[in-house]
Design an enzyme around this catalytic site. Structure first.
Site, mmCIF file in Angstrom:
data_model
loop_
_atom_site.group_PDB
_atom_site.id
_atom_site.type_symbol
_atom_site.label_atom_id
_atom_site.label_comp_id
_atom_site.label_asym_id
_atom_site.label_seq_id
_atom_site.Cartn_x
_atom_site.Cartn_y
_atom_site.Cartn_z
ATOM 1 N N HIS A 135 10.486 -3.602 19.261
ATOM 2 C CA HIS A 135 9.976 -4.773 18.695
ATOM 3 C C HIS A 135 8.631 -4.495 17.838
ATOM 4 C CE1 HIS A 135 12.986 -6.389 21.151
ATOM 5 N NE2 HIS A 135 12.474 -6.044 22.353
ATOM 6 N N HIS B 53 17.171 -8.710 21.005
ATOM 7 C CA HIS B 53 17.811 -7.545 21.525
ATOM 8 C C HIS B 53 19.358 -7.846 21.078
ATOM 9 C CE1 HIS B 53 14.753 -8.489 24.753
ATOM 10 N NE2 HIS B 53 14.622 -7.508 24.354
#
Length: 333
Positions: free
Chosen positions: A56, A219
């Site tokens: 991320h 995700h």
């Protein structure tokens, strides 16, 4: 799979090694995979710790530095850090005023941070408070969560709460502020493509060329629905309307509008989306007090974007404007 990596099993360790070389102002504990501020804990200052699965970036390690986090734990890609990492991070930032854990609402993160807080309290007696971020309006429960997912508000919260901790505010006040920011923020995302986790070597999900996923998780978790590709103007409506329906944003001092890229969407397109979001907010009577546009909370190489709105008052805007010096966010220094 085309990626600039060596061995997929080593990608997190290799990235942390590169980050340490690129940012000598930070200190990286390679054994525990924790990124710390280089100067160590400041006595009397509340320590701020966050973390989560890698993939991320720049969240979270890129937000370690003056005005934001004191430490960030890096798990494997899209996998929560383990409690031992969080214990090392918490003990490493404790300056005697307690530690705040900022946790995105994913089951593994919440459970492991909770366990780490208990271990630290038992070992040293340090006071640790946890605030869970759950701002995603797309779905109530998800593949990795009970309740709403924690997404873009996390970035804004780490900046605002980081500024408050820098002022020397006590732990209870810093934690209350974090809860206030979480309550005032809402997010919604979309994807044009899947991402590819290095260890898997193939896209996480299949998304036809003529479709997009509305309400995607960071995700690759499923969203609300799949729809045909549409212009940015229509995409903005699909993201903004659920946010405005979930929380009243009119009045006050306006909002911080955060248009975030998920990794493979160029800044050119994010600015196009931001313009459409701004037009919708203007029509709805919601003023934009501050804007943040760019890839600050990514999903590896996913093409797509998230929109976050944070309802503000004078205090939140002042803390947002306060100086910050981190690899991922920097101004006022």
């Amino acid at each position: 799979m085309k990626k600039l990596i060596n061995d997929p099993a080593d990608v997190v360790a290799d990235a942390l090694r590169g980050m340490a070389l690129a940012h000598p102002e930070l200190r990286v504990d390679h054994e525990n995979r924790v990124v710390f501020r280089g100067e160590g804990p400041r006595q009397g200052k509340v320590g701020l710790v966050s973390g989560g699965g890698s993939g991320h970036e720049p969240m979270h390690g890129g937000f370690v530095g003056r005005g934001m986090l004191d430490a960030a734990c890096a798990g494997e890609v899209f996998t929560s850090p383990v409690p031992d990492q969080m214990v090392a991070a918490t003990q490493g930032v404790d300056g005697g005023a307690g530690v705040l854990h900022i946790v995105k609402n994913y089951t593994g993160d919440v459970m492991n941070f909770e366990m780490a807080a208990e271990l630290v309290a038992a070992e040293s007696g340090a006071e640790v408070v946890t605030v869970v971020v759950d701002d995603d309006v797309a779905v109530t429960d998800s593949l990795y969560t009970a309740g709403r997912r924690g997404v873009g508000t996390t970035v804004l919260l780490e900046k605002i709460v980081g500024a408050a901790a820098e002022e020397g505010r006590p732990l209870a006040e810093v934690a209350d502020l974090a809860r206030r920011v979480d309550d005032a923020g809402r997010s919604m995302g979309m994807a044009l493509t899947s991402c590819t986790v290095p260890a898997a070597g193939k896209p996480t999900f299949d998304l036809p060329e003529d479709q997009m996923e509305i309400g995607i998780g960071i995700h690759g978790e499923p969203g609300r629905r799949r729809v045909p590709l549409a212009p940015a103007r229509e995409v903005a409506e699909m993201l903004v309307e659920p946010i405005l329906s979930d929380l009243a944003f009119t009045g006050g001092e306006g909002v911080i509008c955060f248009v975030n890229g998920l990794g493979a969407t160029p800044l050119l397109e994010l600015y196009v989306l931001h313009a459409e979001v701004a037009a919708l907010l203007d029509k709805a009577g919601v003023g934009i007090a501050r804007s943040l546009v760019g890839p600050y909370m990514t999903s590896l190489d996913m093409a797509g974007a998230t929109v976050t709105l944070l309802r503000c008052d004078d205090e939140l805007l002042r803390l947002w404007d306060a100086p910050v010096v981190t690899p991922g966010l920097r101004w006022g220094a």
